[in-house]
Design a protein around this motif. Sequence first.
Motif, PDB file in Angstrom:
ATOM      1  N   LEU A 624     -58.261  -2.071  20.203  1.00 16.45           N
ATOM      2  CA  LEU A 624     -57.226  -1.285  20.876  1.00 16.45           C
ATOM      3  C   LEU A 624     -57.335   0.191  20.514  1.00 16.45           C
ATOM      4  O   LEU A 624     -57.242   1.075  21.391  1.00 16.45           O
ATOM      5  CB  LEU A 624     -55.846  -1.820  20.505  1.00 16.45           C
ATOM      6  N   GLU A 625     -57.542   0.493  19.245  1.00 18.29           N
ATOM      7  CA  GLU A 625     -57.639   1.887  18.811  1.00 18.29           C
ATOM      8  C   GLU A 625     -58.862   2.572  19.424  1.00 18.29           C
ATOM      9  O   GLU A 625     -58.815   3.747  19.791  1.00 18.29           O
ATOM     10  CB  GLU A 625     -57.695   1.945  17.281  1.00 18.29           C
ATOM     11  N   ILE A 626     -59.958   1.829  19.551  1.00 26.41           N
ATOM     12  CA  ILE A 626     -61.168   2.398  20.160  1.00 26.41           C
ATOM     13  C   ILE A 626     -60.925   2.682  21.642  1.00 26.41           C
ATOM     14  O   ILE A 626     -61.294   3.748  22.152  1.00 26.41           O
ATOM     15  CB  ILE A 626     -62.353   1.425  19.973  1.00 26.41           C
ATOM     16  N   CYS A 627     -60.292   1.747  22.334  1.00 26.95           N
ATOM     17  CA  CYS A 627     -59.987   1.964  23.753  1.00 26.95           C
ATOM     18  C   CYS A 627     -59.037   3.141  23.938  1.00 26.95           C
ATOM     19  O   CYS A 627     -59.177   3.938  24.883  1.00 26.95           O
ATOM     20  CB  CYS A 627     -59.367   0.704  24.358  1.00 26.95           C
ATOM     21  N   ILE A 628     -58.074   3.266  23.036  1.00 22.87           N
ATOM     22  CA  ILE A 628     -57.138   4.390  23.105  1.00 22.87           C
ATOM     23  C   ILE A 628     -57.888   5.714  22.906  1.00 22.87           C
ATOM     24  O   ILE A 628     -57.651   6.693  23.619  1.00 22.87           O
ATOM     25  CB  ILE A 628     -56.023   4.214  22.062  1.00 22.87           C
ATOM     26  N   GLY A 629     -58.805   5.744  21.940  1.00 27.08           N
ATOM     27  CA  GLY A 629     -59.574   6.970  21.725  1.00 27.08           C
ATOM     28  C   GLY A 629     -60.402   7.341  22.937  1.00 27.08           C
ATOM     29  O   GLY A 629     -60.435   8.510  23.353  1.00 27.08           O
ATOM     30  N   ALA A 630     -61.089   6.363  23.536  1.00 26.13           N
ATOM     31  CA  ALA A 630     -61.886   6.640  24.730  1.00 26.13           C
ATOM     32  C   ALA A 630     -60.992   7.098  25.873  1.00 26.13           C
ATOM     33  O   ALA A 630     -61.350   8.016  26.630  1.00 26.13           O
ATOM     34  CB  ALA A 630     -62.673   5.394  25.124  1.00 26.13           C
TER      35      ALA A 630
END
Length: 872
Positions: A624-630
């Motif tokens: 989730l955090e990676i998707c939010i960053g992207a």
Amino acid sequence: MEKNPRGPPTKPPLSRSSPMAILLVLFSLLIATPTAPVLVAAASSSAVFFTPQDNFLIGCGSGKAVTHLDGRVFITDQNSGKYFSSNGRDVMVSVPSANVPSPIYLSARIFIEEATFKLPMTRPGWHWIRLHFFPLSNNEFDLQNAKFTVTTDTLVLLREFSIKDNNNTNGWFFNEFLVNVTTERLSIKFSPVKGGPAFINAIEVVSAPDILITDTGSTLFPVGQFNGLSTQSYQTMYRLNVGGPELTSQNDTLGRTWALDGQYQAHKELGKNVSVAPTVIKYPEGGSPLIAPQSVYASAVEMGSANVASPNFNVTWNLDIDLAYQYLIRLHFCDIISKSLNDLYFNVYINGKTAISGIDLSTLTGGLATAFYKDFVVNSSMVSSPLSIQIGPWTQGTGAINALLNGLEVLKMNNSVGSLDGEFSVDGKSANGVNKGTVAAVGFAMMFGAFVGLGAVAVKWQKRPQGWEKRNSFSSWLLPLHAGDSSFMNSKNSLGSRKSQFFSSTTGLGRYFSFAELTDATKNWDANAVIGVGGFGNVYYGELDDGTKVAVKRGNPQSEQGINEFQTEIQMLSKLRHRHLVSLIGYCDENTEMILVYEFMSNGPLRDHLYGKDLTPLSWKQRLEICIGAARGLHYLHTGAAQGIIHRDVKTTNILLDELFIAKMADFGLSKDAPTSEQNHVSTAVKGSFGYLDPEYFRKQQLTDKSDVYSFGVVLLEVLCARPALNPALPREQVNLAEWAMQWKRKGLLEKIIDPLLAGAINPESMKKFAEAAEKCLADYGVDRPTMGDVLWNLEYALQLQEASLQGKVEDEKKASDPIVSPASVVPVAASTPDNRPISSPEQVRNPAEVPVIHEHSGTEMFAQYATLSGR
């Protein structure tokens, strides 16, 4: 030209009409005038009678009216002189008998020069044009080898047509066209080729019902919609009554012929013919026997019982086609084999691509034995010959393991210059706008120009100055980068003229590296240091003298793609800076070298952590955090710069992770400036990666920031399911991740296909919100997709739900281990409403403290503040 759609001639069966229907037919023939006969279909007691307003049936070369076997009367062209004109001699010929299916083939009119039939139209709309040919024996003319062209005012029907060239074994031949006539008069012109004759035995120009062709159809790849079918013209290549007998114009509501399908089945033993009484066939609301008669839906081919146990078994029809055209493929279905509703699910494939997955006819039509059809447009760039149509079982569901097909039509669509046969239009222009008569001259001029150009290059090469190698740096290939940007484009500040170690800060390109520095950093461009490969060249891992780790993108000057991508990359990165975009550290411009130096992302691309590599799996919170960053990086691209930027190649290999697993968008080689406020899209050639392409962009070649949103939706599914966007090794219905996952999502069973490593670790509400975000991103039309800001909000919300769930588990464990804790001391879960109901939508949130505040700045405000949601 393709095979005769009628197949071998067979004796038509006697009509089984009711006495009343027969009387109606006889009565209609009595009252019909010679110039306006009425077409009446009496295939069954429930037949629909369609009376065409335009109904020209002309028997050519005959001295009297001729009655077709279906009862229609073809008037003689001698009595239609007001419709016919010729520029020269024409001859009427006839024979007393021949092996032909109708007396309309026993006479013909032969033209020595151009001849035209001009027919007045009563009503605009769809019209059948049927041309009947049979080369009668004649001492003066060799009709078997006659070659001629047939055109209307705007459409090429047949170009240099010859009976002999069509490998026709019947001797007789007819072509059927469906044309949307919009003029008061329709002209059909016959033009002999090379001094030979042209001829015609009979002509039909008959109105067709408006419902026959609607304006929209489905496309295969990407899955989407084709608009404008009503503006096209069509030639019938195949019309098959699958699993049933041949149907002639006597048995069809519109005088059509439905051929046997057996000769086109790849392996006839793999299918089994089934049939029911035509009277049991029903039509749904809005349906009509004018689309196809009951007899078509009353027969079908189903899977052979000996093969249904194999999940990869398909029944296949192969049809030869001309690859220069696109085709409208109409598939007819009617469930005549099931005993109960919702018991038959199956797949349909066109050219090996999934056209329909898990179709349940009873759900679509509301019952059994109910007619249904589906139109597909196969783009010419994706056509292969033979065209294959396949049906097979849907292994994901329950019920009968079977499949069926009742009817099949393949219609060729006209090309861009209005031709159904050949590359030239009526006025002689080709698809690229060049007149036919000038092609040879242009070709000669181009050849001559090429020789002159080569000579000039050779002379210039001999006169090249000393030190030319150093002057020919890659910067000369890339400029101009920013037209009108004087600070960037003045000669004193060009890429090729700098001498200092650091480039002017106005360009945003950072530090200048010598080629020797980068050679040392990459250990002499060690092949083992390659960490990426693209059309531009290779990306190497490097370490500078001060220990800084870098990624070095070394371009290939011989690659045109590489040059263009480098230019775009520099244009974009010179004006972009953001925490979630990969940073450009510097560059090298030396001799022919084209090198860009980026910060090194030690954890590599996101894809490597999802599948294909033996790496520690990511937790759901990490994902989730990676998707939010992207999403933050993409949102900045779309809204943070002075003019928005569309990435155009969003995928999991272009989302890189640093040592802390912070996600950053990379690779801007395909990026484009977003449309201005006066525009709503950018018209551009389709580029990107299959599996991630926006179907609307692919279909219309109109790029918007919503194209990135679609691609990001595919990324979200990759993160959830841990599998590639496209995997040809899987069963056909699973090849495309977006299609496959959305099928399971619509069934409410998405949790069945998620990454097994996440099973039991995802809060259901968090996954639901995440899946909803992905589904919205994958909407067929860009206008229905959310902005990246909206996507970001939903992902933040999904993360909040996950963290709240974890916090709740911790509190529960604490309470279980410490029974003395009073209820008043327990901290309420943040993701809840004031009355402690779980949050299921952003509208329920009213406490600003419940939503994370996001502050990201890069010279301009990047994001709207999400601290207050009361205005949403």
